[in-house]
Design a protein around this motif. Structure first.
Motif, PDB file in Angstrom:
ATOM      1  N   ILE A 135       0.862  -1.190   0.000  1.00 36.37           N
ATOM      2  CA  ILE A 135       0.000   0.000   0.000  1.00 36.37           C
ATOM      3  C   ILE A 135       0.892   1.232   0.000  1.00 36.37           C
ATOM      4  O   ILE A 135       1.814   1.351   0.801  1.00 36.37           O
ATOM      5  CB  ILE A 135      -0.942  -0.021   1.210  1.00 36.37           C
ATOM      6  N   ASN A 136       0.605   2.153  -0.914  1.00 36.78           N
ATOM      7  CA  ASN A 136       1.490   3.299  -1.073  1.00 36.78           C
ATOM      8  C   ASN A 136       0.733   4.413  -1.763  1.00 36.78           C
ATOM      9  O   ASN A 136      -0.471   4.309  -2.004  1.00 36.78           O
ATOM     10  CB  ASN A 136       2.734   2.909  -1.875  1.00 36.78           C
ATOM     11  N   VAL A 137       1.443   5.488  -2.106  1.00 35.11           N
ATOM     12  CA  VAL A 137       0.852   6.618  -2.819  1.00 35.11           C
ATOM     13  C   VAL A 137       0.280   6.128  -4.134  1.00 35.11           C
ATOM     14  O   VAL A 137       0.931   5.368  -4.856  1.00 35.11           O
ATOM     15  CB  VAL A 137       1.905   7.721  -3.067  1.00 35.11           C
ATOM     16  N   THR A 138      -0.949   6.541  -4.452  1.00 36.10           N
ATOM     17  CA  THR A 138      -1.641   6.035  -5.623  1.00 36.10           C
ATOM     18  C   THR A 138      -0.971   6.493  -6.906  1.00 36.10           C
ATOM     19  O   THR A 138      -0.410   7.568  -7.004  1.00 36.10           O
ATOM     20  CB  THR A 138      -3.102   6.520  -5.639  1.00 36.10           C
ATOM     21  N   ALA A 139      -1.087   5.658  -7.936  1.00 36.94           N
ATOM     22  CA  ALA A 139      -0.517   5.978  -9.237  1.00 36.94           C
ATOM     23  C   ALA A 139      -1.170   7.191  -9.871  1.00 36.94           C
ATOM     24  O   ALA A 139      -0.640   7.775 -10.802  1.00 36.94           O
ATOM     25  CB  ALA A 139      -0.646   4.774 -10.174  1.00 36.94           C
ATOM     26  N   ALA A 140      -2.347   7.578  -9.373  1.00 36.39           N
ATOM     27  CA  ALA A 140      -3.021   8.755  -9.915  1.00 36.39           C
ATOM     28  C   ALA A 140      -2.225  10.025  -9.661  1.00 36.39           C
ATOM     29  O   ALA A 140      -2.364  11.019 -10.374  1.00 36.39           O
ATOM     30  CB  ALA A 140      -4.418   8.889  -9.315  1.00 36.39           C
ATOM     31  N   ARG A 141      -1.394  10.020  -8.618  1.00 35.86           N
ATOM     32  CA  ARG A 141      -0.611  11.208  -8.286  1.00 35.86           C
ATOM     33  C   ARG A 141       0.888  11.010  -8.537  1.00 35.86           C
ATOM     34  O   ARG A 141       1.613  11.978  -8.672  1.00 35.86           O
ATOM     35  CB  ARG A 141      -0.848  11.588  -6.813  1.00 35.86           C
ATOM     36  N   TYR A 142       1.332   9.770  -8.556  1.00 31.98           N
ATOM     37  CA  TYR A 142       2.739   9.488  -8.808  1.00 31.98           C
ATOM     38  C   TYR A 142       2.827   8.196  -9.599  1.00 31.98           C
ATOM     39  O   TYR A 142       2.275   7.176  -9.188  1.00 31.98           O
ATOM     40  CB  TYR A 142       3.520   9.358  -7.502  1.00 31.98           C
ATOM     41  N   ALA A 143       3.482   8.235 -10.731  1.00 28.50           N
ATOM     42  CA  ALA A 143       3.629   7.033 -11.543  1.00 28.50           C
ATOM     43  C   ALA A 143       5.039   6.991 -12.112  1.00 28.50           C
ATOM     44  O   ALA A 143       5.538   7.984 -12.637  1.00 28.50           O
ATOM     45  CB  ALA A 143       2.602   7.019 -12.678  1.00 28.50           C
ATOM     46  N   GLU A 144       5.667   5.828 -12.007  1.00 28.05           N
ATOM     47  CA  GLU A 144       7.026   5.664 -12.505  1.00 28.05           C
ATOM     48  C   GLU A 144       7.126   4.361 -13.275  1.00 28.05           C
ATOM     49  O   GLU A 144       6.575   3.334 -12.853  1.00 28.05           O
ATOM     50  CB  GLU A 144       8.020   5.666 -11.345  1.00 28.05           C
ATOM     51  N   GLN A 145       7.811   4.408 -14.410  1.00 27.45           N
ATOM     52  CA  GLN A 145       8.073   3.197 -15.169  1.00 27.45           C
ATOM     53  C   GLN A 145       9.424   3.344 -15.867  1.00 27.45           C
ATOM     54  O   GLN A 145       9.931   4.453 -16.047  1.00 27.45           O
ATOM     55  CB  GLN A 145       6.963   2.931 -16.189  1.00 27.45           C
ATOM     56  N   GLU A 146      10.011   2.209 -16.232  1.00 28.41           N
ATOM     57  CA  GLU A 146      11.270   2.222 -16.958  1.00 28.41           C
ATOM     58  C   GLU A 146      11.056   1.594 -18.319  1.00 28.41           C
ATOM     59  O   GLU A 146      10.518   0.481 -18.426  1.00 28.41           O
ATOM     60  CB  GLU A 146      12.353   1.472 -16.184  1.00 28.41           C
TER      61      GLU A 146
END
Length: 464
Positions: free
Chosen positions: A315-326
Motif C-alpha cells: 500500500i502506497n501513494v496512488t498511481a493517480a498522483r505518482y507514476a514511474e516506469q522504466e
C-alpha cells in the motif's frame, strides 16, 4: 458519534432518496461513478437532504490544502486491507453533493445506512455546508497553504471558514508542524497532534518565493525557526509571545531512506513505544501523507503491527498522483499537483530537482478543463508565486512546456532565469514527446502536471 442518527424527513426526503438512488443505479449501468449527480438530484428535491438522511455510526473526514486526496486514499486502502468495512467518496466528490452521493449509495431504500463507517475526503470550503449537518468522529487536517486564488483567496479566509464549523465533539487530528492549521477550532479540546522530527535535508527557514506564515499567527511578532521540512512546515517559536508548535502525540523520530522505512514514537502511550513502517518512493510530501494516514488508522483502532503489515504488502501513494516506469533504459516519472496551486507545483518541481542524475522536465500545468470552457479563463498569477527557479538546476537539460497558457508560462520561465536554449514550447501532448531529445544522454524524463491533465500525460508518455 452518529449512533442513532435517523433520517427524519417527510415525503419530500423519501422522494429525493428514491430519485437519487435511481440515478445512481442508472449511472452505474452506464459505467459512470456517480460521484456527485445523485446528491445534486437529492438536493433539488429536498434542499436539506443531508440533514435528513441517516448517517453511519462512525464518520471520518480528511481535509487540508495539499495531500487530502492522497492521504484519504491511503487511509481507505489501509482500512480495506485490514478488513474494516466502510464507504468512501474517492470516486470523485469531496463537496456536499459528493458526500450526499456516498451516503445515498450506502443507504437502503428505507434510508438506513448499510455500512456503519464512512471515511471521506472533504473540501475545505464545504465545511460550511456539510458540518452543520454531519458531526464527524474524527477530522484530519493535513495542512493549510495558499490555494487557487480565484476560489480560495488566502489561507486566513479558509482558516476562518473551517474553524467556525468544527464541533467541540469531534476528535481533531492536526499537523503540529503547521503553525496555521494547528490552531484550528480553539473551541475544540479533543486534539491529537502529529509531527516529523528534524531531518537531514531540512532548511533553516521557510522555502520558496512565497511564504504563507511570515509572522506569529497569535501576536504578529517575529518567528524564529529551528528548522523547516517543507515550505513553512517545521518547528518555530515567536520571539515576542512565545507561541510555538504544540507537543505531538505521534512523532516521526527517524527516516531511513535506504531501507524505505520511518519510525514513529507514540509519545502519549505508556512507555512511548516506537513502531517502524515502510514507505515506497520517498519525498517529504509522501512521508507526510503516509504518516497522517497511519495516525488516523491508529486513532481508529488499527494495531501498529497491522498497519506495518499492510504497508509491507505494497500500500502506497496512488498511481493517480505518482507514476514511474522504466522503458528502454529510460526512467519515466509523472508527478501530479493541484491546478493553480503554487505550493503543490513548487514541491513537485523541487522533488524533481532533488532526484539524482540529469533529467528532462515536461510541464503540463495549464488546466485542461478550463482550456475547453468558453466561459472560463485560468488565473495565471499563481505562476509568479511558484518556484520555477528550481528548473535552473544544471542537471535539468531540457524544459518542455505544453498547454494553452504557454506564452504566459514562457514569460515566467524566462524571468526565472532558465536558459532559453533549454526551453521548448509545444501545443499537443504528442509534440511534447517529440520534443524530447533522447540523443543528449539523459535517462530521466519527468512530467509535472495539473491533476486534470492525466490523459495528456498518458498520450505523451505512450508516444515517447
Amino acid at each position: 458519534m452518529n449512533d442513532g442518527t435517523r433520517g427524519h424527513g417527510g415525503p419530500r426526503f423519501h422522494l429525493a432518496l428514491a430519485a437519487s438512488k435511481a440515478a445512481a443505479a442508472g449511472l452505474k449501468l452506464m459505467r459512470r461513478n456517480a460521484g456527485q449527480m445523485p446528491g445534486v438530484i437529492a438536493e433539488r428535491i429536498d434542499p436539506v437532504f443531508l440533514a435528513h438522511i441517516e448517517k453511519p455510526r462512525r464518520i471520518v473526514f480528511v481535509s487540508g490544502t495539499n495531500g487530502k486526496t492522497t492521504t484519504n486514499n491511503l487511509l481507505n486502502d489501509l482500512l480495506t486491507d485490514n478488513g474494516v468495512r466502510h464507504v468512501d467518496n474517492r470516486a470523485g466528490g469531496n463537496v456536499i453533493a459528493g458526500v450526499e452521493s456516498t451516503l445515498i449509495k450506502n443507504a437502503s431504500l428505507a434510508g438506513h445506512q448499510r455500512v456503519d463507517t464512512a471515511v471521506m475526503e472533504l473540501d475545505e470550503l464545504s465545511f460550511r455546508r456539510v458540518l452543520p449537518h454531519v458531526t464527524p468522529d474524527i477530522l484530519l487536517v493535513t495542512n493549510l497553504y495558499r490555494d487557487s486564488f480565484s476560489r480560495n483567496a488566502n489561507p486566513d479566509f479558509i482558516f476562518s471558514v473551517m474553524s467556525e464549523h468544527i464541533s467541540p465533539d469531534t476528535k481533531l487530528i492536526l499537523n503540529a508542524d503547521d503553525l496555521i492549521s494547528c490552531r484550528l477550532a480553539p473551541q475544540n479540546r479533543n486534539r491529537v497532534y502529529f509531527s516529523i522530527g528534524r531531518l537531514a535535508e531540512d532548511t533553516p527557514e521557510p522555502q520558496g518565493i512565497a511564504c504563507d506564515l511570515t509572522a506569529c499567527p497569535e501576536c504578529g511578532g517575529r518567528l524564529e525557526y529551528d528548522y523547516c521540512h517543507l515550505r513553512h512546515l517545521g518547528r518555530a517559536h515567536c520571539t515576542s509571545c512565545g507561541f510555538a508548535n504544540p507537543d505531538p502525540a505521534y512523532e516521526v523520530v527517524s527516516v531511513d531512506r535506504a531501507a524505505h522505512a520511518f519510525t514513529v514514537r507514540e509519545n502519549a502511550a505508556p512507555g512511548a513505544p516506537t513502531y517502524t513502517y515502510r514507505f515506497g518512493v520517498y519525498s517529504i510530501t509522501n512521508l507526510y501523507n503516509l504518516f497522517a494516514a497511519t495516525v488516523v488508522a491508529r486513532e481508529m483502532g488499527l494495531a501498529p503491527e497491522a498497519i506495518a503489515a499492510s504497508l509491507e504488502r505494497g500500500i502506497n501513494v496512488t498511481a493517480a498522483r505518482y507514476a514511474e516506469q522504466e522503458v528502454g533504459g529510460k526512467r519515466l516519472v509523472a508527478l501530479a499537483s493541484k491546478g493553480e496551486n503554487s505550493t503543490a507545483t513548487s514541491v513537485a518541481l523541487d522533488t524533481i530537482r532533488r532526484e539524482p542524475g540529469d533529467k528532462i522536465v515536461i510541464l503540463m500545468l495549464a488546466d485542461a478543463h478550463k482550456a475547453e470552457s468558453p466561459t472560463t479563463t485560468e488565473y495565471i498569477g499563481w505562476y509568479y508565486q511558484s518556484d520555477f527557479e528550481y528548473l535552473t538546476d544544471p542537471a535539468i537539460k531540457q524544459v518542455i512546456a505544453q498547454g494553452v497558457t504557454n506564452e504566459d508560462l514562457l514569460l515566467r520561465l524566462s524571468l526565472a532565469g532558465i536558459d532559453p536554449a533549454k526551453l521548448y514550447m509545444v501545443t499537443t501532448p504528442d509534440e511534447a514527446a517529440d520534443a524530447v531529445d533522447l540523443s543528449c544522454g539523459v535517462d530521466n524524463i519527468f512530467w509535472a502536471y495539473d491533476i486534470f491533465n492525466g490523459a495528456d500525460v498518458d498520450k505523451s508518455r505512450s508516444r515517447l
